[in-house]
Every structure is written in structure tokens, then in C-alpha cells.
Design a protein around this motif. Structure first.
Motif, mmCIF file in Angstrom:
data_model
loop_
_atom_site.group_PDB
_atom_site.id
_atom_site.type_symbol
_atom_site.label_atom_id
_atom_site.label_comp_id
_atom_site.label_asym_id
_atom_site.label_seq_id
_atom_site.Cartn_x
_atom_site.Cartn_y
_atom_site.Cartn_z
ATOM 1 N N GLU A 445 40.875 46.618 52.149
ATOM 2 C CA GLU A 445 41.408 47.228 50.937
ATOM 3 C C GLU A 445 41.413 46.278 49.743
ATOM 4 O O GLU A 445 40.940 46.642 48.664
ATOM 5 C CB GLU A 445 42.835 47.726 51.197
ATOM 6 C CG GLU A 445 42.944 48.741 52.328
ATOM 7 C CD GLU A 445 44.383 48.995 52.719
ATOM 8 O OE1 GLU A 445 45.294 48.472 52.018
ATOM 9 O OE2 GLU A 445 44.620 49.704 53.726
ATOM 10 N N SER A 446 41.987 45.083 49.910
ATOM 11 C CA SER A 446 42.172 44.213 48.749
ATOM 12 C C SER A 446 42.187 42.753 49.158
ATOM 13 O O SER A 446 42.552 42.407 50.283
ATOM 14 C CB SER A 446 43.485 44.561 48.028
ATOM 15 O OG SER A 446 44.593 44.323 48.884
ATOM 16 N N ARG A 448 43.519 39.130 47.120
ATOM 17 C CA ARG A 448 44.076 38.420 45.966
ATOM 18 C C ARG A 448 43.905 36.923 46.219
ATOM 19 O O ARG A 448 44.308 36.420 47.270
ATOM 20 C CB ARG A 448 45.558 38.748 45.788
ATOM 21 C CG ARG A 448 45.871 40.211 45.470
ATOM 22 C CD ARG A 448 47.377 40.429 45.604
ATOM 23 N NE ARG A 448 47.845 41.706 45.127
ATOM 24 C CZ ARG A 448 47.923 42.810 45.868
ATOM 25 N NH1 ARG A 448 47.538 42.776 47.155
ATOM 26 N NH2 ARG A 448 48.392 43.931 45.361
ATOM 27 N N GLU A 474 38.821 45.757 46.827
ATOM 28 C CA GLU A 474 39.265 45.366 45.491
ATOM 29 C C GLU A 474 39.624 43.884 45.497
ATOM 30 O O GLU A 474 40.480 43.442 46.279
ATOM 31 C CB GLU A 474 40.483 46.185 45.061
ATOM 32 C CG GLU A 474 40.980 45.822 43.670
ATOM 33 C CD GLU A 474 42.262 46.543 43.295
ATOM 34 O OE1 GLU A 474 42.748 46.331 42.167
ATOM 35 O OE2 GLU A 474 42.780 47.317 44.130
ATOM 36 N N ARG A 476 40.746 40.380 43.255
ATOM 37 C CA ARG A 476 41.258 39.768 42.030
ATOM 38 C C ARG A 476 41.399 38.262 42.265
ATOM 39 O O ARG A 476 41.953 37.839 43.275
ATOM 40 C CB ARG A 476 42.604 40.374 41.621
ATOM 41 C CG ARG A 476 42.467 41.784 41.043
ATOM 42 C CD ARG A 476 43.804 42.337 40.611
ATOM 43 N NE ARG A 476 44.617 42.740 41.756
ATOM 44 C CZ ARG A 476 45.899 43.089 41.680
ATOM 45 N NH1 ARG A 476 46.518 43.041 40.511
ATOM 46 N NH2 ARG A 476 46.551 43.464 42.751
ATOM 47 N N ASP A 529 44.617 42.563 52.023
ATOM 48 C CA ASP A 529 45.092 43.920 52.333
ATOM 49 C C ASP A 529 46.597 44.069 52.188
ATOM 50 O O ASP A 529 47.189 45.018 52.729
ATOM 51 C CB ASP A 529 44.678 44.328 53.755
ATOM 52 C CG ASP A 529 43.179 44.511 53.895
ATOM 53 O OD1 ASP A 529 42.504 44.684 52.858
ATOM 54 O OD2 ASP A 529 42.668 44.455 55.026
#
Length: 611
Positions: A445-446, A448, A474, A476, A529
């Protein structure tokens, strides 16, 4: 003629007594062969050794073909004394019919029956100081070239035939190396599972593949080989800096049995006082720091370490010609059965809350604390660790030192006790890079990422992050805007955002804007995530994972992941807008207004910072 089954053992014993009396005598004296092999013990050369090398003229049943698993061609000694080759023998095997050859000469191996791992050296006395594997002397001079060669293991040949590289009918194993670094061994990595694009070589050079099932790499002699430790459910106190400088000190103040503190530098008076107080309470207190941090070891740190020794704290420094790693960059402490792991140095700018944005965690786990204690013991017990009182004699310390950081920052993110589904301990250069590549590769999912800087466009962890973005994850990335990394970071941020736009990737990168909440980013944090947070000393540069001693923990679970994700998101929002920040989010003005209101409300809450 037929015999009843009850007579078979008697006949077999008689036959064996005729054919191999030495073997039978040994077997009778030793009793039945155990079904389980002896437990290997770790050697300082990184190999596992099995005690016992038994002289005999016969090859034992179950003998196997030996394999070459390591060579040590370039010892950090005068005249390269102590060179050795490590063989792995799965079953009890006699070496009398084996030779080691290098294309110019060959040496016969001794008439010894061995099992496990053994080292072969023409200087056995010197080699025994470099490896805990049993050391055997060959029948001749075994000399390994520093500039590289091929070492071959040959069976049932005269030494003349064995030395001829054109004769390979009995070749059992070979290994080729190039340009041997001083004090490092070329060794086999069993069953490697490198992530796509990963270089296995800890020095940054591509690893040579010597066989279909083996990778080889250079590793400093004595380097540890810790596997990733993963626990079950644990609890941890999650915190960030500069918001919560009290957490590290409180953790040390609560210890009453032991404190093992490992760091790159230690210049904090508050930390030093907490260590000395624990020593007065009767706790065992030991400190391990790097001998030569970038810029030199400052006089201020020397004075503080002097004071610790004077107050009963055992201090050792890691470095010098026998150092296994370029820098001892880990930042952790074992306080009784708690493990404190942080991204920050033990100084006012770091754990003192006077400057840097950092992450930290206090893990309440005897298992995690035990693993970090094992790492500490492995490093403090290595011959490259020198007692402080001995190290400081004749050492010139850096006089050009800046004063301690003295910034004051609001406390906006309170420390929180979080439950984890599991906690993993990562150690570099042993396992951290591979574990992080696996974690990033599993992202759905993500991701960072909050880092001081990145090691360039082709860094293995950045490439893994880009692969995740191409899968639709995603991403960042928030990088420091401190003056010493600003130019490189800005160029990389702009490149990442251009790549994201060109490939339509769900990826954004920004330069940090502290806005009075901290001075600079020093964190080395990752959240995957929203359910796995990486906290520790591992920078995403070209040195940290492969040449330094680093320690990090991976806290899994929505509570732990959520805490650090929220901390990241707050810094991300504060850094919105401006050159190199990527696409401007919708509703930016509203978010800034809300953030300003929150800042006004929280600015009244100040915490006590280190002087």
C-alpha cells in the motif's frame, strides 16, 4: 552357508578387526557414534567450528568430499603470516589424499581425519590467533597471493600433478579471488537469497559467483554473522526527538542490573550522569564508542569519557588496524531487559532534544535485549576494542570543536506505548540490507521514507522503493535540508519527482522544512503499509549497510506503524510547497491554516531540554 541374524554383528566385528583395526579400536573406545553432530561454535573468522581433529590412517565411514569455504590471503601482520584456507567437511574424512594447489605449487594435506570446518595454514601458530577453527599444517609452504589467484582442492594426485592447472580430472573444488583487501577473508555465503539487483559484496563490489549454489564476498576477519531475530508480541514505548528527550534518560535511570550503551559518539552530560548513577547503584555499566568519528574525536568527548571511567564505568573504543567495520555507528542501549534503539547520537543535539528530528523506541523484551547484548559482547570482546584508558594515552583529540547544540523546540508528539505483533532486530553489515529489501519488496500500500540523505539514484534501497512505486505502492520520501546535504538532496528530490511524472508513478519527494519544530532531520526511518516501522542507525547511503556496525528494529503492528506514520505525516505536511517539493496538494492553504492553529495551541507546552 547361512548364518542366523544374531551372529551377523560378531562376523562383522571380526572382519572389521582384520581390515581396519585402528578404526575398530577407536570405535570401541569412543562407543556408539552419536546421531546428532556436535554443535558448532562461532569462530572469530566468522566460521562455525566443530571441536575435535583426530589423527588416523583410515577414512571413516560416511566420508564426504571437502569444500573450500573461505580463504584469508592478506593478514594484517608482518610478512602476511597467518594466511589460511578454510575447508568444510560434512562427514568424518581423512585428508591424506588431498592437496591444495594454486597453479604454481601444491601442498599435501596432513593424515588427519576431520569433520566440520578446519583451517589449513603454513603458519599454524599465527593462524590460531586469527581463527577458532582447528588449524592444520600442510606438508609444504602454502602461500596465497594478495593480488589474486585460483586455489584448487585436488584428490588422489601427486603434488606435482596437483599443481598443474591443466590436470583437473580430480578437481574437487576451486575458488578464485582478486585483489585481497588487508585483513579481510573471501568466504562463501551459504544459500544466498539476494533481492533483485542487490550486490552481495559488503564492500560495494559485485560478488563473484563461484558455483551454482554459492556467492562469495569479502568480509573483515572476525565479522559477525547474526541472523535476523524476530520475536512474537511485544510492547514498546515509541517516541520522537526533539519532542521527548526525557525518554532515553529515564530508561537508563530505571536500570538497576546492567546498562550496555553503544554509540558513535557520547557527549551528553545527562546521559553520562545517568550511567554513573547506575554504576553507583551497583549496576554493571559498559560503554562502547567509535574511535575515529568523522571530524575526529573531540576533546569534550574525551573529558566526558574520562569522567565516566573515574566514576566506575567501563569504556572501550572500537577502531584502528584491527577494526572489523569502518565505523561503529550503532545507537542503542540495553537497560536490564529493555532495549533502547534510536536514530540519534548520545549528545545534546540528538538524545538531548536540542536539534535533530529523530525516532526512537524502548522495546520491552528480554529476547530483544538479549540479542543486542550479544551484539555488544561480540563487538566489545573483539581485539579491535581498546580500553579507554589505554586508547587515550598519546592520542591527540580534536581541539576545533563546536559548542553543544542549545536549541529549544516544542513537544508536539508525546511518547506512546504501542503493542506490536512482532519485533525484528536488524544488524549491519550482517543482515540489515537484505531484510530491508525484503520489507520494501513486500509493500502493498504505502512506503514512507525519512532520511538524512540517499546514496544516489542506484542505491539498492532506493531502487527497491522505485520498484514498489511501479507496482502501485504510494511512496513518499522526505529528505533533510541541512546545509551539508542540501545540494545533493535537492537534485535527487527533483530527479525523483521528474521520474514520477514521466512514469506516472504514485511517488512524491520533498525537502524538509522544520518550521521551528526541529533544526534538521537526522532520522533514518521507514514505515511500510502503516504496519511496520524501521527505527535505528542505518542511513540509506553507500556505506552504512555494508561497511558499518549498525542496529535497527522493525516494529510490526498497526499501533507501532501508525505512531511513526503520524509523525512522518506531520513533518511531511509542514514541508509542503516550495522548490523541489513535487506537486502541490489540493487544499494546501487550508492545511497550512490548520497547522498554524495547532502550532499556536501546542507552543505553550515546553519540555525540559538538556543544557
Amino acid at each position: 552357508m547361512s548364518l542366523p541374524e544374531s551372529e551377523w554383528p560378531v562376523v562383522a566385528a571380526v572382519l572389521l578387526a582384520v581390515v581396519a583395526p585402528t578404526t575398530v579400536a577407536s570405535a570401541v573406545a569412543a562407543g556408539p557414534t552419536p546421531a546428532v553432530a556436535p554443535v558448532p561454535t562461532p569462530g572469530v573468522d566468522g566460521s562455525a567450528t566443530t571441536p575435535g581433529v583426530t589423527p588416523t590412517a583410515a577414512t571413516r565411514p560416511g566420508a564426504t568430499t571437502p569444500a573450500i569455504v573461505a580463504v584469508y590471503p592478506n593478514p594484517a601482520t608482518d610478512g602476511d603470516t597467518g594466511e589460511f584456507v578454510v575447508l568444510r567437511v560434512s562427514g568424518r574424512t581423512n585428508l591424506a589424499n588431498w592437496s591444495l594447489a594454486d597453479g604454481e605449487s601444491a601442498v599435501g594435506l596432513p593424515n588427519r581425519t576431520v569433520s566440520g570446518r578446519v583451517a589449513v595454514s603454513a603458519d599454524p601458530d599465527a593462524a590460531r590467533n586469527l581463527t577458532e577453527a582447528p588449524v592444520l599444517a600442510p606438508a609444504g609452504d602454502l602461500s596465497l597471493a594478495n593480488d589474486g589467484e585460483t586455489v584448487r582442492l585436488v584428490r588422489n594426485r601427486s603434488t606435482a600433478e596437483a599443481s598443474d592447472s591443466r590436470v583437473n580430472a580430480t578437481l574437487a573444488a576451486s575458488v578464485t579471488y582478486e585483489d585481497a583487501p588487508e585483513g579481510e577473508r573471501w568466504h562463501r555465503i551459504e544459500d544466498p537469497k539476494p533481492a533483485p539487483g542487490r550486490q552481495a559484496d559488503g564492500t560495494g563490489r559485485p560478488a563473484n559467483r563461484t558455483g551454482s549454489d554459492a556467492d562469495w564476498r569479502w568480509t573483515p576477519l572476525g565479522a559477525t554473522d547474526f541472523e535476523v531475530l524476530r520475536t512474537g508480541r511485544t510492547a514498546a514505548r515509541a517516541f520522537v526527538l526533539p519532542d521527548s528527550p526525557g525518554v532515553p534518560v529515564e530508561t537508563l535511570r530505571r536500570a538497576d542490573r546492567r546498562i550496555l550503551l553503544a554509540g558513535y559518539t557520547v557527549t551528553s552530560r545527562r546521559i553520562a550522569d545517568a550511567l554513573a548513577a547506575a554504576s553507583r547503584r551497583g549496576a554493571t555499566v559498559r560503554v562502547l564508542v567509535d574511535a575515529a568519528p568523522v571530524g575526529g574525536l573531540p576533546r569534550r568527548e574525551a573529558r566526558l569519557l574520562d569522567s565516566l571511567v573515574a566514576r566506575g564505568v567501563a569504556v572501550r573504543v572500537l577502531g584502528g588496524s584491527r577494526a572489523r567495520y569502518d565505523f561503529h555507528h550503532a545507537k542503542y542501549a540495553v537497560a536490564d531487559d529493555r532495549a533502547l534503539v534510536t536514530t540519534e547520537n548520545w549528545k545534546p543535539a540528538g538524545t538531548g532534544g536540542r536539534s535533530s528530528r529523530g525516532w526512537g523506541a524502548v522495546v520491552r523484551s528480554e529476547v530483544v535485549a538479549g540479542r543486542l547484548a550479544a551484539v555488544f559482547e561480540a563487538d566489545a570482546g573483539w581485539r579491535g576494542a581498546t580500553p579507554w584508558s589505554e586508547f587515550r594515552r598519546g592520542t591527540v583529540f580534536d581541539p576545533a570543536e563546536a559548542g553543544p547544540a542549545d536549541g529549544t523546540y516544542p513537544s508536539r508528539i508525546a511518547p506512546t506505548v504501542v503493542n506490536t505483533s512482532s519485533t525484528s532486530v536488524l544488524v549491519a553489515p550482517d543482515n540489515a540490507e537484505a531484510a530491508l529489501l525484503d520489507l520494501l519488496g513486500d509493500a502493498d500500500e504505502s512506503i514512507r521514507v525519512q532520511q538524512v540523505s540517499l546514496g544516489g539514484r542506484r542505491h539498492s534501497l532506493l531502487r527497491a522503493t522505485l520498484r514498489a512505486a511501479r507496482r502501485g505502492v504510494e511512496v513518499r520520501i522526505l529528505l533533510s535540508s541541512a546545509w551539508y546535504v542540501e545540494e545533493d538532496n535537492r537534485a535527487l528530490v527533483e530527479w525523483l519527482n521528474r521520474r514520477a511524472e514521466a512514469e506516472d508513478l504514485p511517488l512524491k519527494a520533498r525537502m524538509a522544512k522544520p518550521r521551528g519544530r526541529y533544526e534538521k532531520i537526522h532520522a533514518k526511518g521507514v514505515v511500510v503499509d502503516g504496519r511496520a516501522a524501521v527505527v535505528g542507525s542505518l542511513n540509506w547511503n553507500n556505506h552504512s549497510a555494508r561497511a558499518n556496525r549498525e542496529v535497527a528494529v522493525v516494529l510490526r503492528g498497526r499501533e507501532a506503524g501508525g505512531f511513526y506514520a503520524d509523525a512522518f505525516d506531520a513533518d511531511w505536511r509542514a514541508s509542503a510547497g516550495g522548490r523541489g517539493s513535487g506537486r502541490v496538494p489540493v487544499g494546501l492553504l487550508a492545511a497550512v491554516a490548520v497547522g498554524a492553529l495547532v502550532a499556536i495551541l501546542y507552543a505553550r507546552r515546553e519540555v525540559s531540554f538538556e543544557k
